[in-house]
Design a protein around this motif. Structure first.
Motif, PDB file in Angstrom:
ATOM      1  N   PRO A 102       0.787  -1.243   0.000  1.00  0.00           N
ATOM      2  CA  PRO A 102       0.000   0.000   0.000  1.00  0.00           C
ATOM      3  C   PRO A 102       0.814   1.285   0.000  1.00  0.00           C
ATOM      4  N   GLU A 103       2.061   1.253   0.438  1.00  0.00           N
ATOM      5  CA  GLU A 103       2.863   2.472   0.498  1.00  0.00           C
ATOM      6  C   GLU A 103       3.772   2.548  -0.721  1.00  0.00           C
ATOM      7  N   LEU A 104       3.566   3.533  -1.553  1.00  0.00           N
ATOM      8  CA  LEU A 104       4.360   3.682  -2.763  1.00  0.00           C
ATOM      9  C   LEU A 104       4.629   5.146  -3.054  1.00  0.00           C
ATOM     10  N   ARG A 105       5.559   5.379  -3.952  1.00  0.00           N
ATOM     11  CA  ARG A 105       5.893   6.731  -4.392  1.00  0.00           C
ATOM     12  C   ARG A 105       5.603   6.851  -5.878  1.00  0.00           C
TER      13      ARG A 105
ATOM     14  N   ALA B 247      14.850  -8.808  -2.429  1.00  0.00           N
ATOM     15  CA  ALA B 247      13.609  -9.085  -1.683  1.00  0.00           C
ATOM     16  C   ALA B 247      12.386  -8.638  -2.476  1.00  0.00           C
ATOM     17  N   PHE B 248      12.481  -7.500  -3.142  1.00  0.00           N
ATOM     18  CA  PHE B 248      11.349  -7.000  -3.911  1.00  0.00           C
ATOM     19  C   PHE B 248      11.113  -7.882  -5.134  1.00  0.00           C
ATOM     20  N   ASP B 249      12.179  -8.365  -5.746  1.00  0.00           N
ATOM     21  CA  ASP B 249      12.021  -9.267  -6.890  1.00  0.00           C
ATOM     22  C   ASP B 249      11.304 -10.548  -6.473  1.00  0.00           C
ATOM     23  N   ARG B 250      11.615 -11.049  -5.283  1.00  0.00           N
ATOM     24  CA  ARG B 250      10.925 -12.247  -4.810  1.00  0.00           C
ATOM     25  C   ARG B 250       9.434 -11.958  -4.617  1.00  0.00           C
ATOM     26  N   TYR B 251       9.145 -10.778  -4.083  1.00  0.00           N
ATOM     27  CA  TYR B 251       7.736 -10.403  -3.906  1.00  0.00           C
ATOM     28  C   TYR B 251       7.033 -10.316  -5.262  1.00  0.00           C
ATOM     29  N   LEU B 252       7.647  -9.629  -6.229  1.00  0.00           N
ATOM     30  CA  LEU B 252       7.034  -9.484  -7.551  1.00  0.00           C
ATOM     31  C   LEU B 252       6.906 -10.833  -8.250  1.00  0.00           C
ATOM     32  N   THR B 253       7.876 -11.700  -8.067  1.00  0.00           N
ATOM     33  CA  THR B 253       7.802 -13.021  -8.692  1.00  0.00           C
ATOM     34  C   THR B 253       6.589 -13.792  -8.192  1.00  0.00           C
TER      35      THR B 253
ATOM     36  N   ASP C 279       8.873  -4.678   4.048  1.00  0.00           N
ATOM     37  CA  ASP C 279       9.638  -5.009   5.257  1.00  0.00           C
ATOM     38  C   ASP C 279      10.204  -3.762   5.929  1.00  0.00           C
ATOM     39  N   GLY C 280       9.409  -2.685   5.889  1.00  0.00           N
ATOM     40  CA  GLY C 280       9.790  -1.479   6.608  1.00  0.00           C
ATOM     41  C   GLY C 280      10.749  -0.555   5.887  1.00  0.00           C
ATOM     42  N   ARG C 281      11.114  -0.854   4.646  1.00  0.00           N
ATOM     43  CA  ARG C 281      12.002   0.045   3.915  1.00  0.00           C
ATOM     44  C   ARG C 281      11.588   0.129   2.452  1.00  0.00           C
ATOM     45  N   TRP C 282      11.957   1.253   1.822  1.00  0.00           N
ATOM     46  CA  TRP C 282      11.606   1.472   0.426  1.00  0.00           C
ATOM     47  C   TRP C 282      12.468   0.579  -0.456  1.00  0.00           C
ATOM     48  N   GLN C 283      11.807  -0.165  -1.350  1.00  0.00           N
ATOM     49  CA  GLN C 283      12.508  -1.047  -2.277  1.00  0.00           C
ATOM     50  C   GLN C 283      11.872  -0.919  -3.661  1.00  0.00           C
ATOM     51  N   HIS C 284      12.515  -1.529  -4.638  1.00  0.00           N
ATOM     52  CA  HIS C 284      12.002  -1.483  -6.007  1.00  0.00           C
ATOM     53  C   HIS C 284      12.506  -2.686  -6.779  1.00  0.00           C
TER      54      HIS C 284
ATOM     55  N   PRO D 240      12.332   7.764 -10.815  1.00  0.00           N
ATOM     56  CA  PRO D 240      12.850   6.378 -10.760  1.00  0.00           C
ATOM     57  C   PRO D 240      12.061   5.394 -11.601  1.00  0.00           C
ATOM     58  N   GLU D 241      10.726   5.531 -11.617  1.00  0.00           N
ATOM     59  CA  GLU D 241       9.921   4.552 -12.348  1.00  0.00           C
ATOM     60  C   GLU D 241      10.080   4.663 -13.866  1.00  0.00           C
TER      61      GLU D 241
END
Length: 671
Positions: free
Chosen positions: A490-493, A549-555, A539-544, A592-593
Motif C-alpha cells: 500500500p505504500e508507494l511513491r 527481496a522486492f524481486d521475490r515479492y514481484l515473482t 519489510d519497513g524500507r523502500w525497495q524497487h 525512478p519509475e
C-alpha cells in the motif's frame, strides 16, 4: 499595492515581500532541493491579499462612510482578469500541440474552471478521471490559488460591509478606536480558527488534494492577513496616515515578532512537505502568522531594517510583476522540459526563469499596467470589453482543445500460417492473408467461434487493447484496469510523492478471474508497465524492482497473475514493458519509475516467469522502442500519447500489424 493611492499608502516593502514569495514558488517548482517548502510562498501571497484588501475596505469606509462594492469588484476584475485571459488563450493553443489527446478534454475543463475562478475545486476533484489524475500536471494547475483569492474578493467585502454598517448604525463609526475594526478582528480570528480546524479534520494521509485546494481549508492565511489589517486599524484612527504622522510603535516588540516570523518562515520553506500531517494540523496557521508578523512590522515601522531590506529596488521591481511571474511560470516550466531544451539542473531552471521574466514583464507593460491606468474607461465599455474577452477565452477553451480527427487505421489481415512463419520475435510481421481461412475454434464449455483474446494488466494494457482495430477473425476483450498493477503493497511513491493504491487494486486477481471466466479466452495477454516499477515499502524500507527481496515479492505476484490468466485453459502471453518517459523531475531528470534499468529488471522477471510456466513472451519493448531507448514515434506515427500510454494511431498503424497476427497464430495453434 492599492488601486487608488489616496486611500491607502503604498508600501514598497510589501512588494519586496511579494518578490520573496514568488521566488520561493519558482524555486520549489524548479526542483531546488534547499526549498522543499517553497510552495508556502502562496500562503504568503494569501496573507498579503487578506491584509491589503481588508485595509483598502477599512480605509474607504473611514473616508466615505460606505463601501462601493461594485467599484471594488470592477477594480479587481480589471487588475486580475486581462492577464489571466492572455495566459489561458496561449496555454490552450500551445497545449493543443504539446499535450496528449487523452488529456485535452481535462484541460478544457481546467480552462473553464480557471475562467470562473473555481480552479481550486476543479483540482481537488480530478480523481474521477484516471488520465487527468495521473497524467502530466495541467498547465493551468496553478490557477487554483487565483480561484481561492477571487472567491475571497467576492464574499469578504460583503461581510466587511455588513459588519461596518452594523457598527455605524450603532453610532460607533466615528469613535477613535473603531468598534467596526474590533468586531472585524473578532470575526477574522474565529474564521481563521474554523479554517484551521477544518483542515485538521479533513486531512487524510492518502490524499491531501481536498485540504490543499479547498477554499475553506486554505482560508486561514487570508483571514490571518485580514485580522492583521483590522488590528492595525484599531491602532490608527486616521484614514491614511503618512509615514511621518503614523503613530510610533515600540520597535523592540515588533522587531522581535518580525525576527521570529522570518525565522519560522525560513524553517518552513526549507523543511515543509506538502503531504505532512503536521502541515494541515497547525503548520499552515503557523506559516500565516509568521508572514503576518513580518507584514505588521513593515507597516507599523516603515523605517525599520526589515522594511528597508524589503524595499530594496530589485525586490520591489520583482514584486511589481509578481502576478505575471506567477501566471506565466507554471505553463512555461511545463513546456520548457529538459527533453525539449537540452538542459538540466541549474541551467534548465535559469532558462525557465528567464523565459518567465520576459513573459511577465511583457504582460505588465503591455496588458496589466495600461488597463489599470485606463481609469476613464466607461463602466459599460469596460464591462463589454471584459465580457467579450471572457467569451473569447471560453470559446478557445471549447474549440482549441478539440483533438483533430484521425484517419482510421487500415485493417490487419490475419493468417495462421503466415503469422506462424513470422514467429513471436518478429518485429514487423503483417500476416498477409493468402492461406485458406482457419475453421472456428472449438473449446469445451463454449460454442464454436472465432479465437478469443483478452487483455489484462494496467492502463497501458488498456490503451493497447482498446485501440486495436476491430478484426473479423479475432474477438478481443479488454479487462485491464486503469491504475492497477499486480503489486499490492500500500505504500508507494509516484513521481516522488506518496500515493495510495487505487480502490480495489489489492483485489486485482479477483477482477482478472471474473473477466477470464466470463470471456473464456484462447489467449490471455498480460501487459504491466508502471505500478511494479515504483518504489514501495516492503519489510519497513523502500525497495524497487531489482532489489532481491522486492524481486521475490514481484515473482510471487507474477506467478499468481499467470495462473489466474490461464485458469480457463488460455495460453498466457506476456508482453515486455516498453521504456517510458511519463514525467520529468523539476530539475529535468527522470523519475525512478522511468529509469530504463528498472524496465530491464522487470522484463527479466517476465522472461523467467514465462520459462517456468510455459508462457509466451512477445517483445513489445523492441517494437515500441526500436533503437533500444524511449521513443515518442515509431514507424512514422506518434506512438506514445504521454510518454507511457499508446495512441490510437500508433496502435492501429504500428503495433497491431505486428501483434495481432502473432496472437492469432497462438490462439489457433496453441502457442
Amino acid at each position: 499595492m492599492s488601486d487608488h493611492g489616496r486611500r491607502f499608502t503604498y508600501q514598497p516593502a510589501l512588494d519586496g515581500l511579494r518578490a520573496l514569495a514568488v521566488a520561493a514558488v519558482l524555486a520549489f517548482h524548479g526542483g531546488v532541493a534547499a526549498l522543499p517548502g517553497g510552495f508556502l510562498g502562496v500562503d504568503a501571497f494569501f496573507v498579503l491579499s487578506g491584509f491589503l484588501i481588508t485595509s483598502l475596505l477599512l480605509a474607504e469606509h473611514r473616508a466615505t462612510g460606505r463601501l462601493d462594492l461594485v467599484a471594488f469588484w470592477g477594480r479587481r476584475v480589471r487588475r486580475l482578469l486581462p492577464a489571466l485571459l492572455v495566459v489561458l488563450v496561449v496555454a490552450l493553443l500551445v497545449s493543443r500541440r504539446l499535450l496528449p489527446a487523452t488529456e485535452i478534454g481535462a484541460l478544457r475543463w481546467d480552462a473553464l474552471a480557471a475562467l470562473g475562478y473555481v480552479a481550486n475545486w476543479r483540482m481537488a476533484d480530478r480523481d474521477g478521471d484516471y488520465f487527468a489524475a495521473t497524467g502530466s500536471p495541467s498547465p493551468l494547475q496553478h490557477t487554483w490559488s487565483l480561484g481561492i483569492e477571487e472567491q475571497f474578493y467576492l464574499l469578504w467585502p460583503v461581510l466587511v460591509a455588513v459588519l461596518l454598517g452594523w457598527a455605524a448604525g450603532r453610532g460607533d463609526r466615528h469613535r477613535p478606536d473603531g468598534a467596526g475594526p474590533r468586531r472585524l478582528l473578532l470575526v477574522t480570528a474565529v474564521g481563521a480558527v474554523v479554517s484551521a480546524v477544518t483542515a485538521a479534520v479533513l486531512f487524510s494521509p492518502g490524499s491531501v488534494d481536498r485540504v490543499y485546494y479547498g477554499t475553506d481549508t486554505r482560508a486561514v492565511a487570508l483571514l490571518v492577513g485580514a485580522a492583521l489589517a483590522a488590528l492595525v486599524a484599531t491602532r490608527t484612527p486616521v484614514a491614511d496616515p503618512s509615514p511621518a504622522t503614523r503613530p510610533r510603535v515600540p520597535h523592540p516588540v515588533l522587531g522581535a515578532l518580525a525576527a521570529l516570523g522570518a525565522v519560522a518562515t525560513a524553517l518552513l520553506w526549507t523543511t515543509a512537505d506538502g503531504g505532512s500531517r503536521w502541515l494541515y494540523r497547525g503548520g499552515l496557521t503557523v506559516a500565516a502568522l509568521a508572514t503576518a508578523a513580518v507584514v505588521g512590522h513593515v507597516v507599523l515601522s516603515p523605517r525599520s531594517p526589515t522594511a528597508r531590506v524589503l524595499a530594496l529596488p530589485p525586490l520591489v521591481a520583482l514584486g511589481r510583476i509578481s502576478y505575471g511571474i506567477y501566471l506565466w511560470h507554471w505553463p512555461l516550466f511545463q513546456w520548457l522540459t529538459a527533453e525539449r531544451v537540452g538542459l538540466t539542473g541549474g541551467a534548465l531552471l535559469g532558462a525557465r526563469c528567464a523565459a518567465t521574466m520576459i513573459a511577465a514583464t511583457a504582460s505588465y507593460l503591455l496588458v496589466e499596467r495600461p488597463i489599470r491606468r485606463a481609469r476613464r474607461l466607461p463602466v459599460r465599455a469596460g464591462a463589454a470589453v471584459t465580457a467579450t474577452a471572457a467569451v473569447t477565452a471560453a470559446a478557445v477553451a471549447v474549440f482549441a482543445t478539440v483533438p483533430p480527427a484521425l484517419a482510421p487505421a487500415p485493417p490487419v489481415a490475419l493468417d495462421a500460417t503466415a503469422a506462424g512463419a513470422a514467429g513471436p520475435a518478429a518485429s514487423g510481421s503483417t500476416g498477409p492473408g493468402s492461406a485458406a481461412p482457419v475453421p472456428p475454434v472449438r473449446r469445451p464449455g463454449r460454442p464454436p467461434g472465432k479465437p478469443r483474446v483478452v487483455f489484462l494488466g494496467d492502463s497501458v494494457s488498456w490503451s493497447l487493447g482498446t485501440y486495436l482495430p476491430a478484426q473479423d477473425e479475432l474477438a478481443v476483450t479488454v479487462r485491464a484496469v486503469q491504475g492497477c498493477g499486480i503489486a499490492r503493497l500500500p505504500e508507494l511513491r509516484y513521481v516522488g510523492d506518496p500515493h495510495p493504491n487505487y480502490p480495489g487494486c489489492d483485489r486485482w486477481d479477483e477482477r482478472w478471474r471474473r473477466g477470464v471466466r466470463s470471456d473464456a479466452p484462447d489467449v490471455a495477454v498480460i501487459l504491466l508497465d508502471r505500478w511494479e516499477l515504483m518504489d514501495r515499502k516492503l519489510d519497513g524500507r523502500w525497495q524497487h524492482v531489482g532489489d532481491p527481496a522486492f524481486d521475490r515479492y514481484l515473482t510471487g505476484e507474477l506467478d499468481r497473475a499467470v495462473a489466474v490468466a490461464g485458469e480457463r485453459g488460455a495460453h498466457v502471453t506476456l508482453l515486455t514493458a516498453p521504456y517510458t518517459h511519463r514525467a520529468e523531475r523539476p530539475d529535468g531528470g527522470l523519475w525512478p519509475e522511468d529509469e530504463p534499468g528498472r524496465v530491464d529488471a522487470w522484463n527479466r522477471l517476465l522472461r523467467s516467469t514465462a520459462d517456468r510456466h510455459g508462457a509466451t513472451v512477445l517483445d513489445l519493448n523492441r517494437r515500441a522502442c526500436p533503437d533500444g531507448r524511449f521513443a515518442w514515434d515509431a514507424g512514422g506515427v506518434r506512438l506514445r500519447s504521454d510518454g507511457l500510454h499508446f495512441t490510437p494511431e500508433g496502435v492501429g498503424r504500428w503495433i497491431a500489424p505486428w501483434l495481432l497476427p502473432q496472437l492469432y497464430r497462438i490462439a489457433v495453434k496453441g502457442g
